[in-house]
Scaffold this motif. Structure first.
Motif, short mmCIF file in Angstrom:
data_model
loop_
_atom_site.label_atom_id
_atom_site.label_comp_id
_atom_site.label_asym_id
_atom_site.label_seq_id
_atom_site.Cartn_x
_atom_site.Cartn_y
_atom_site.Cartn_z
N ILE A 25 25.98 22.03 42.16
CA ILE A 25 27.27 22.69 41.96
C ILE A 25 27.20 24.15 42.40
N LEU A 26 26.07 24.82 42.15
CA LEU A 26 25.92 26.20 42.61
C LEU A 26 26.06 26.28 44.13
N SER A 27 25.42 25.38 44.84
CA SER A 27 25.52 25.44 46.31
C SER A 27 26.94 25.17 46.77
N GLU A 28 27.66 24.25 46.11
CA GLU A 28 29.05 23.99 46.48
C GLU A 28 29.94 25.20 46.17
N LEU A 29 29.70 25.84 45.03
CA LEU A 29 30.48 27.03 44.68
C LEU A 29 30.27 28.15 45.69
N LYS A 30 29.05 28.32 46.15
CA LYS A 30 28.76 29.37 47.13
C LYS A 30 29.53 29.13 48.42
N VAL A 31 29.53 27.89 48.89
CA VAL A 31 30.24 27.57 50.13
C VAL A 31 31.74 27.80 49.94
N LEU A 32 32.27 27.33 48.82
CA LEU A 32 33.70 27.52 48.56
C LEU A 32 34.06 29.00 48.46
N GLN A 34 32.57 31.57 49.83
CA GLN A 34 32.55 32.15 51.18
C GLN A 34 33.80 31.75 51.95
N SER A 35 34.19 30.49 51.81
CA SER A 35 35.38 30.00 52.52
C SER A 35 36.64 30.69 52.01
N PHE A 36 36.75 30.84 50.69
CA PHE A 36 37.94 31.47 50.11
C PHE A 36 38.00 32.95 50.48
N GLN A 37 36.84 33.60 50.58
CA GLN A 37 36.85 35.00 50.99
C GLN A 37 37.21 35.15 52.47
N PHE A 75 37.38 21.78 38.29
CA PHE A 75 37.29 23.20 37.95
C PHE A 75 38.34 23.99 38.74
N LEU A 76 38.44 23.70 40.03
CA LEU A 76 39.45 24.36 40.86
C LEU A 76 40.86 24.06 40.36
N LYS A 77 41.09 22.83 39.95
CA LYS A 77 42.40 22.46 39.42
C LYS A 77 42.71 23.21 38.12
N ILE A 78 41.72 23.32 37.26
CA ILE A 78 41.93 24.05 36.00
C ILE A 78 42.27 25.51 36.28
N LEU A 79 41.52 26.14 37.18
CA LEU A 79 41.80 27.53 37.52
C LEU A 79 43.19 27.67 38.13
N THR A 80 43.57 26.73 38.95
CA THR A 80 44.89 26.76 39.58
C THR A 80 45.98 26.59 38.54
N GLU A 81 45.83 25.60 37.67
CA GLU A 81 46.85 25.33 36.65
C GLU A 81 47.03 26.49 35.68
N ARG A 82 45.94 27.17 35.39
CA ARG A 82 46.01 28.26 34.41
C ARG A 82 46.26 29.62 35.05
N GLY A 83 46.40 29.65 36.36
CA GLY A 83 46.70 30.90 37.05
C GLY A 83 45.50 31.82 37.21
N TYR A 84 44.29 31.24 37.25
CA TYR A 84 43.07 32.04 37.32
C TYR A 84 42.32 31.91 38.65
N MET A 85 42.93 31.36 39.67
CA MET A 85 42.22 31.19 40.94
C MET A 85 41.72 32.52 41.51
N ARG A 86 42.43 33.59 41.22
CA ARG A 86 42.00 34.90 41.73
C ARG A 86 40.67 35.34 41.10
N HIS A 87 40.24 34.65 40.04
CA HIS A 87 38.97 34.96 39.37
C HIS A 87 37.83 34.06 39.84
N PHE A 88 38.06 33.28 40.89
CA PHE A 88 37.05 32.31 41.34
C PHE A 88 35.73 32.98 41.67
N THR A 89 35.77 34.08 42.40
CA THR A 89 34.52 34.76 42.77
C THR A 89 33.76 35.20 41.53
#
Length: 179
Positions: A25-32, A34-37, A75-89
């Motif tokens: 999951i750490l490696s997937e989060l890192k790739v995501l 970088q992609s989001f940035q 996890f991405l869905k939870i952040l999106t639903e709760r309005g926290y996607m800007r805190h992903f990094t």
């Protein structure tokens, strides 16, 4: 870092650790991350309240289903639903910090005037590992203003052995010297 990022990042880490998936999951989060940035418009899209939450979650499904672990997708869905996607990094940073603490990994940044050779990198990594008793993840940066030597930064601490720092110390002594 926000409280939300700390809370959500730590919660995801604890789930991943308990399931034996923390490294994946750490490696997937890192790739995501970088992609989001690289594409901040995607995070903006997921944060747009004028788009209904189910549609934003469908965008995530269409983009990442079968490409990332279901925990990451949820996890991405939870952040999106709760309005926290800007805190992903920040969530990723918390996850990384928790992972490093549990696995005895210390991130050290070495700042030098010129790029370190592979041999010097290995020598510095081995020395730091011996001194700290931890696995060292050495991040190297080049700053020509160092002039020479090396500055090491880790966990908010700094050891500055650069020529620039030494010259500043000498300047301070000379300023305060009465002739």
């Amino acid at each position: 870092m926000t409280d939300a990022a700390s809370h959500y990042g730590q919660a995801l880490y604890e789930l991943a650790r308990d399931e034996g998936l923390s490294q994946q999951i750490l490696s997937e989060l890192k790739v995501l991350d970088q992609s989001f940035q690289a594409e901040p418009g995607f995070v903006t899209l997921l944060s747009t309240t004028s788009i209904p939450k189910p549609e934003r979650c469908q965008i995530l499904d269409d983009s990442f289903r079968d490409k990332v672990h279901p925990y990451v997708l949820n996890f991405l869905k939870i952040l999106t639903e709760r309005g926290y996607m800007r805190h992903f990094t920040g969530c990723c940073q918390t996850f990384q910090r928790c992972y490093n603490a549990d696995n005895g990994i210390m991130i050290v940044t070495a700042v030098t005037a010129l790029p370190l050779s592979d041999a010097l990198r290995k020598k510095l990594t081995d020395k730091l590992s011996t001194v700290t008793g931890k696995t060292i993840d050495l991040q190297c940066e080049v700053d020509s203003e160092c002039l020479g030597g090396v500055r090491l930064d880790w966990d908010g601490k700094q050891v500055d052995g650069t020529v620039r720092r030494r010259l500043e110390d000498i300047r301070g002594v000379l300023k305060n010297t009465v002739l």
